[in-house]
Design a protein around this motif. Structure first.
Motif, mmCIF file in Angstrom:
data_model
loop_
_atom_site.group_PDB
_atom_site.id
_atom_site.type_symbol
_atom_site.label_atom_id
_atom_site.label_comp_id
_atom_site.label_asym_id
_atom_site.label_seq_id
_atom_site.Cartn_x
_atom_site.Cartn_y
_atom_site.Cartn_z
ATOM 1 N N SER A 1 3.797 7.548 11.892
ATOM 2 C CA SER A 1 5.027 6.828 11.520
ATOM 3 C C SER A 1 4.950 5.328 11.798
ATOM 4 C CB SER A 1 6.238 7.415 12.278
ATOM 5 O OG SER A 1 6.400 8.773 11.954
ATOM 6 N N GLN A 2 3.751 4.797 11.912
ATOM 7 C CA GLN A 2 3.594 3.360 12.086
ATOM 8 C C GLN A 2 2.565 2.818 11.102
ATOM 9 O OE1 GLN A 2 2.930 1.943 16.061
ATOM 10 N NE2 GLN A 2 4.314 3.453 16.980
ATOM 11 N N GLY A 3 2.584 1.506 10.918
ATOM 12 C CA GLY A 3 1.579 0.882 10.076
ATOM 13 C C GLY A 3 0.265 0.705 10.817
ATOM 14 N N PRO A 4 -0.829 0.513 10.092
ATOM 15 C CA PRO A 4 -2.120 0.270 10.757
ATOM 16 C C PRO A 4 -2.073 -0.999 11.591
ATOM 17 C CG PRO A 4 -2.431 0.814 8.432
ATOM 18 C CD PRO A 4 -0.963 0.597 8.638
ATOM 19 N N GLY B 1 3.450 -3.876 8.410
ATOM 20 C CA GLY B 1 4.739 -3.407 8.872
ATOM 21 C C GLY B 1 4.672 -1.917 9.152
ATOM 22 N N ASP B 2 5.775 -1.337 9.611
ATOM 23 C CA ASP B 2 5.806 0.080 9.940
ATOM 24 C C ASP B 2 6.236 0.958 8.766
ATOM 25 O OD1 ASP B 2 6.680 -0.347 13.439
ATOM 26 O OD2 ASP B 2 4.743 -0.030 12.464
ATOM 27 N N TYR C 1 -9.094 -0.552 11.990
ATOM 28 C CA TYR C 1 -7.656 -0.463 12.222
ATOM 29 C C TYR C 1 -7.341 0.846 12.930
ATOM 30 C CZ TYR C 1 -6.385 -4.394 9.139
ATOM 31 O OH TYR C 1 -6.215 -5.636 8.581
ATOM 32 N N GLN D 1 -12.818 -7.030 14.228
ATOM 33 C CA GLN D 1 -13.549 -7.349 13.012
ATOM 34 C C GLN D 1 -14.860 -8.018 13.384
ATOM 35 O OE1 GLN D 1 -12.258 -10.707 10.281
ATOM 36 N NE2 GLN D 1 -11.956 -9.025 8.846
ATOM 37 N N LEU E 1 -4.450 4.756 3.341
ATOM 38 C CA LEU E 1 -3.597 3.906 2.511
ATOM 39 C C LEU E 1 -4.315 3.534 1.215
ATOM 40 C CD1 LEU E 1 -2.662 3.443 5.561
ATOM 41 C CD2 LEU E 1 -1.659 1.331 4.694
ATOM 42 N N ARG F 1 9.560 5.027 4.444
ATOM 43 C CA ARG F 1 9.296 6.400 4.018
ATOM 44 C C ARG F 1 10.283 6.796 2.943
ATOM 45 N NH1 ARG F 1 7.041 4.974 8.069
ATOM 46 N NH2 ARG F 1 5.093 5.908 8.746
ATOM 47 N N PHE G 1 -4.479 -3.852 13.460
ATOM 48 C CA PHE G 1 -5.811 -4.432 13.525
ATOM 49 C C PHE G 1 -6.381 -4.279 14.925
ATOM 50 C CE2 PHE G 1 -9.241 -7.313 12.711
ATOM 51 C CZ PHE G 1 -9.367 -8.100 13.847
ATOM 52 N N PHE H 1 3.653 0.831 2.706
ATOM 53 C CA PHE H 1 3.403 -0.178 3.723
ATOM 54 C C PHE H 1 3.192 -1.539 3.090
ATOM 55 C CE2 PHE H 1 3.138 2.330 7.512
ATOM 56 C CZ PHE H 1 2.734 3.584 7.090
ATOM 57 N N TYR I 1 -9.487 3.701 11.276
ATOM 58 C CA TYR I 1 -10.044 3.437 9.954
ATOM 59 C C TYR I 1 -11.092 2.330 10.028
ATOM 60 C CZ TYR I 1 -6.017 5.941 7.982
ATOM 61 O OH TYR I 1 -5.074 6.884 7.659
ATOM 62 N N ARG J 1 -9.609 10.989 13.062
ATOM 63 C CA ARG J 1 -8.498 11.379 13.948
ATOM 64 C C ARG J 1 -9.051 11.605 15.342
ATOM 65 N NH1 ARG J 1 -3.882 12.523 11.465
ATOM 66 N NH2 ARG J 1 -3.935 12.552 9.197
ATOM 67 N N PHE K 1 -8.972 1.868 2.222
ATOM 68 C CA PHE K 1 -8.964 2.803 3.341
ATOM 69 C C PHE K 1 -9.584 4.129 2.923
ATOM 70 C CE2 PHE K 1 -6.217 0.941 6.651
ATOM 71 C CZ PHE K 1 -5.704 -0.149 5.978
ATOM 72 N N GLY K 2 -10.454 4.658 3.785
ATOM 73 C CA GLY K 2 -10.931 6.021 3.603
ATOM 74 C C GLY K 2 -10.000 6.959 4.342
ATOM 75 N N GLY K 3 -10.504 8.123 4.695
ATOM 76 C CA GLY K 3 -9.669 9.107 5.368
ATOM 77 C C GLY K 3 -9.490 8.858 6.849
ATOM 78 N N GLN L 1 -4.070 3.592 13.567
ATOM 79 C CA GLN L 1 -2.741 3.956 13.060
ATOM 80 C C GLN L 1 -2.171 5.133 13.842
ATOM 81 O OE1 GLN L 1 -2.371 5.352 8.968
ATOM 82 N NE2 GLN L 1 -0.311 4.499 8.813
ATOM 83 N N LEU M 1 -7.660 -4.140 0.888
ATOM 84 C CA LEU M 1 -8.313 -3.227 1.809
ATOM 85 C C LEU M 1 -8.439 -1.848 1.178
ATOM 86 C CD1 LEU M 1 -6.565 -4.193 5.159
ATOM 87 C CD2 LEU M 1 -8.774 -4.956 4.279
ATOM 88 N N TYR N 1 0.851 -1.188 0.000
ATOM 89 C CA TYR N 1 0.000 0.000 0.000
ATOM 90 C C TYR N 1 0.886 1.237 0.000
ATOM 91 C CZ TYR N 1 -3.759 -3.117 1.629
ATOM 92 O OH TYR N 1 -4.692 -4.125 1.748
#
Lengths: 114, 111
Positions: free
Chosen positions: B41-44, A106-107, B36, B49, A43, A110, B46, A91, B87, B106, B101-103, B38, B99, A35
Protein backbone atom coordinates in the motif's frame (compact mmCIF):
# COMPACT_ATOMS: atom_id res chain seq x y z
CA UNK A 1 10.08 19.04 2.30
CA UNK A 2 6.84 17.40 1.31
CA UNK A 3 7.04 14.33 -0.87
CA UNK A 4 4.93 13.48 -3.88
CA UNK A 5 1.29 13.88 -2.91
CA UNK A 6 -1.45 11.87 -4.53
CA UNK A 7 -5.16 12.13 -3.94
CA UNK A 8 -7.44 10.58 -3.35
CA UNK A 9 -5.76 7.55 -1.78
CA UNK A 10 -8.78 5.42 -2.54
CA UNK A 11 -11.35 5.97 -5.26
CA UNK A 12 -14.42 3.90 -6.00
CA UNK A 13 -16.29 4.29 -9.25
CA UNK A 14 -19.05 2.44 -11.04
CA UNK A 15 -18.56 1.20 -14.57
CA UNK A 16 -19.00 4.00 -17.07
CA UNK A 17 -18.08 6.79 -14.69
CA UNK A 18 -15.02 9.00 -14.88
CA UNK A 19 -12.03 8.79 -12.54
CA UNK A 20 -9.68 11.71 -11.88
CA UNK A 21 -6.42 11.08 -10.08
CA UNK A 22 -4.27 13.95 -8.89
CA UNK A 23 -0.55 14.22 -8.31
CA UNK A 24 1.44 17.09 -6.85
CA UNK A 25 5.16 16.56 -7.49
CA UNK A 26 7.86 17.33 -4.99
CA UNK A 27 8.82 20.98 -4.75
CA UNK A 28 11.22 21.89 -7.51
CA UNK A 29 10.40 18.84 -9.64
CA UNK A 30 9.11 19.57 -13.10
CA UNK A 31 8.95 16.01 -14.45
CA UNK A 32 6.03 13.76 -13.64
CA UNK A 33 5.48 10.09 -14.44
CA UNK A 34 2.41 7.91 -14.02
CA UNK A 35 2.55 4.15 -13.45
CA UNK A 36 -0.07 1.47 -12.95
CA UNK A 37 0.32 -1.56 -10.73
CA UNK A 38 -1.88 -4.63 -10.72
CA UNK A 39 -1.87 -6.94 -7.66
CA UNK A 40 1.30 -9.01 -7.30
CA UNK A 41 2.94 -7.30 -10.28
CA UNK A 42 5.54 -4.61 -10.83
CA UNK A 43 4.68 -1.10 -11.87
CA UNK A 44 4.03 -0.43 -15.55
CA UNK A 45 4.91 2.93 -17.07
CA UNK A 46 2.04 4.90 -18.54
CA UNK A 47 3.03 8.47 -19.32
CA UNK A 48 5.77 11.05 -18.77
CA UNK A 49 4.98 14.75 -18.64
CA UNK A 50 6.70 18.03 -18.13
CA UNK A 51 4.89 21.26 -17.45
CA UNK A 52 2.24 21.68 -20.16
CA UNK A 53 3.78 18.95 -22.32
CA UNK A 54 3.31 15.22 -22.76
CA UNK A 55 6.75 13.83 -23.50
CA UNK A 56 6.07 10.09 -23.73
CA UNK A 57 2.67 8.41 -23.56
CA UNK A 58 3.73 5.10 -25.02
CA UNK A 59 2.38 3.17 -22.04
CA UNK A 60 -1.00 4.79 -22.01
CA UNK A 61 -4.02 3.00 -23.47
CA UNK A 62 -5.11 4.75 -26.65
CA UNK A 63 -8.68 5.23 -25.55
CA UNK A 64 -10.33 6.58 -22.41
CA UNK A 65 -7.06 7.58 -20.73
CA UNK A 66 -5.55 11.05 -20.75
CA UNK A 67 -3.04 12.97 -18.67
CA UNK A 68 -2.09 16.56 -18.21
CA UNK A 69 0.35 18.62 -16.19
CA UNK A 70 -0.78 22.24 -16.38
CA UNK A 71 1.38 25.25 -15.72
CA UNK A 72 -0.37 25.69 -12.40
CA UNK A 73 -1.73 22.90 -10.25
CA UNK A 74 -1.29 19.17 -10.01
CA UNK A 75 -0.91 16.61 -12.74
CA UNK A 76 -4.16 14.84 -13.54
CA UNK A 77 -4.67 11.31 -14.83
CA UNK A 78 -8.15 11.00 -16.23
CA UNK A 79 -9.92 7.75 -17.04
CA UNK A 80 -13.22 8.03 -18.84
CA UNK A 81 -15.92 5.37 -18.96
CA UNK A 82 -14.12 3.19 -16.47
CA UNK A 83 -14.31 -0.60 -16.74
CA UNK A 84 -13.55 -3.34 -14.23
CA UNK A 85 -10.11 -3.86 -15.75
CA UNK A 86 -9.10 -0.34 -14.74
CA UNK A 87 -9.04 -1.42 -11.11
CA UNK A 88 -5.44 -1.00 -10.00
CA UNK A 89 -3.08 1.15 -7.98
CA UNK A 90 -1.91 4.22 -9.88
CA UNK A 91 1.37 5.74 -8.81
CA UNK A 92 2.83 9.09 -9.65
CA UNK A 93 6.53 9.88 -9.48
CA UNK A 94 8.50 13.07 -9.98
CA UNK A 95 12.10 14.03 -10.60
CA UNK A 96 13.99 17.28 -10.94
CA UNK A 97 15.46 16.32 -14.30
CA UNK A 98 15.30 13.16 -16.36
CA UNK A 99 18.93 12.15 -16.70
CA UNK A 100 19.87 9.53 -14.13
CA UNK A 101 18.01 11.17 -11.30
CA UNK A 102 16.00 8.81 -9.10
CA UNK A 103 12.28 9.22 -9.22
CA UNK A 104 10.36 9.86 -6.03
CA UNK A 105 7.01 8.13 -5.76
CA UNK A 106 3.77 9.00 -4.08
CA UNK A 107 1.77 6.38 -2.18
CA UNK A 108 -0.66 5.92 -5.01
CA UNK A 109 -4.37 6.00 -5.65
CA UNK A 110 -6.19 2.70 -5.39
CA UNK A 111 -8.98 2.68 -7.92
CA UNK A 112 -11.78 0.18 -7.51
CA UNK A 113 -14.45 -0.25 -10.13
CA UNK A 114 -17.77 -1.69 -9.03
CA UNK B 1 15.52 -1.22 -22.28
CA UNK B 2 17.57 -3.89 -20.56
CA UNK B 3 15.57 -6.66 -18.93
CA UNK B 4 16.33 -7.71 -15.39
CA UNK B 5 15.99 -11.06 -13.66
CA UNK B 6 15.88 -11.45 -9.91
CA UNK B 7 14.69 -14.14 -7.50
CA UNK B 8 10.98 -14.13 -6.86
CA UNK B 9 11.36 -14.44 -3.10
CA UNK B 10 13.89 -14.74 -0.30
CA UNK B 11 13.65 -15.48 3.40
CA UNK B 12 15.98 -14.23 6.09
CA UNK B 13 16.16 -13.73 9.84
CA UNK B 14 16.60 -10.61 11.87
CA UNK B 15 20.19 -9.49 12.17
CA UNK B 16 21.40 -11.30 9.09
CA UNK B 17 22.92 -9.76 6.00
CA UNK B 18 20.79 -10.17 2.91
CA UNK B 19 22.14 -10.15 -0.61
CA UNK B 20 19.76 -9.92 -3.56
CA UNK B 21 21.30 -10.46 -6.98
CA UNK B 22 19.89 -9.10 -10.19
CA UNK B 23 20.92 -10.21 -13.69
CA UNK B 24 20.91 -7.72 -16.54
CA UNK B 25 22.86 -9.35 -19.36
CA UNK B 26 21.86 -6.77 -21.96
CA UNK B 27 22.82 -3.71 -19.97
CA UNK B 28 23.94 -0.86 -22.22
CA UNK B 29 26.95 1.38 -21.77
CA UNK B 30 24.88 4.33 -20.60
CA UNK B 31 22.66 2.35 -18.24
CA UNK B 32 22.59 2.87 -14.51
CA UNK B 33 21.35 0.30 -12.00
CA UNK B 34 18.77 1.42 -9.48
CA UNK B 35 17.07 -0.41 -6.63
CA UNK B 36 13.72 0.43 -5.10
CA UNK B 37 11.90 -0.93 -2.06
CA UNK B 38 8.13 -1.19 -1.87
CA UNK B 39 5.95 -1.88 1.16
CA UNK B 40 2.31 -2.90 0.80
CA UNK B 41 0.00 0.00 0.00
CA UNK B 42 2.93 2.36 -0.53
CA UNK B 43 4.86 3.68 -3.49
CA UNK B 44 8.37 2.45 -4.31
CA UNK B 45 11.11 4.08 -2.31
CA UNK B 46 14.53 4.75 -3.83
CA UNK B 47 17.29 2.78 -2.10
CA UNK B 48 20.48 3.10 -4.10
CA UNK B 49 21.85 3.70 -7.58
CA UNK B 50 25.16 2.84 -9.17
CA UNK B 51 27.07 2.48 -12.42
CA UNK B 52 30.06 0.30 -11.56
CA UNK B 53 32.10 -1.17 -8.69
CA UNK B 54 30.61 -0.42 -5.29
CA UNK B 55 28.23 2.17 -3.93
CA UNK B 56 27.31 2.48 -0.28
CA UNK B 57 24.86 4.67 1.57
CA UNK B 58 23.27 4.66 4.99
CA UNK B 59 20.88 1.81 4.23
CA UNK B 60 22.52 -0.48 1.66
CA UNK B 61 25.46 -1.32 -0.55
CA UNK B 62 25.40 -2.07 -4.23
CA UNK B 63 28.05 -4.27 -5.80
CA UNK B 64 28.54 -4.22 -9.55
CA UNK B 65 31.16 -6.45 -11.20
CA UNK B 66 33.34 -5.22 -14.02
CA UNK B 67 31.16 -6.70 -16.77
CA UNK B 68 28.06 -5.05 -15.21
CA UNK B 69 25.88 -7.96 -16.27
CA UNK B 70 24.66 -8.39 -12.73
CA UNK B 71 24.43 -6.44 -9.51
CA UNK B 72 23.93 -7.33 -5.85
CA UNK B 73 21.99 -5.31 -3.33
CA UNK B 74 23.33 -5.91 0.16
CA UNK B 75 21.23 -5.09 3.23
CA UNK B 76 23.25 -5.30 6.45
CA UNK B 77 21.61 -6.69 9.58
CA UNK B 78 18.00 -6.75 8.37
CA UNK B 79 15.09 -6.20 10.70
CA UNK B 80 11.44 -7.19 10.47
CA UNK B 81 10.69 -3.80 8.93
CA UNK B 82 12.83 -4.67 5.92
CA UNK B 83 10.17 -7.14 4.79
CA UNK B 84 9.19 -5.72 1.42
CA UNK B 85 9.48 -6.16 -2.34
CA UNK B 86 12.80 -5.07 -3.83
CA UNK B 87 13.00 -4.03 -7.47
CA UNK B 88 16.12 -3.87 -9.62
CA UNK B 89 15.89 -1.50 -12.58
CA UNK B 90 18.26 -0.69 -15.39
CA UNK B 91 18.06 2.33 -17.64
CA UNK B 92 19.99 5.20 -19.07
CA UNK B 93 17.67 7.87 -17.81
CA UNK B 94 17.63 9.54 -21.19
CA UNK B 95 14.40 7.93 -22.34
CA UNK B 96 12.51 10.32 -20.13
CA UNK B 97 13.80 8.25 -17.26
CA UNK B 98 10.96 5.82 -17.82
CA UNK B 99 11.38 3.00 -15.32
CA UNK B 100 10.74 -0.61 -16.26
CA UNK B 101 9.81 -2.68 -13.24
CA UNK B 102 10.06 -6.45 -13.24
CA UNK B 103 8.36 -8.66 -10.69
CA UNK B 104 10.79 -7.81 -7.91
CA UNK B 105 12.05 -9.95 -5.02
CA UNK B 106 9.78 -10.47 -2.04
CA UNK B 107 11.99 -10.46 1.04
CA UNK B 108 10.51 -11.95 4.18
CA UNK B 109 12.44 -11.26 7.38
CA UNK B 110 11.56 -13.58 10.22
CA UNK B 111 12.17 -13.10 13.94
Amino acid sequence: NAGVMQNPRHLVRRRGQEARLRCSPMKGHSHVYWYRQLPEEGLKFMVYLQKENIIDESGMPKERFSAEFPKEGPSILRIQQVVRGDSAAYFCASSPQPVNQPQHFGDGTRLSIL
Amino acid sequence: LAKTTQPISMDSYEGQEVNITCSHNNIATNDYITWYQQFPSQGPRFIIQGYKTKVTNEVASLFIPADRKSSTLSLPRVSLSDTAVYYCLVGDGNAGNMLTFGGGTRLMVKP
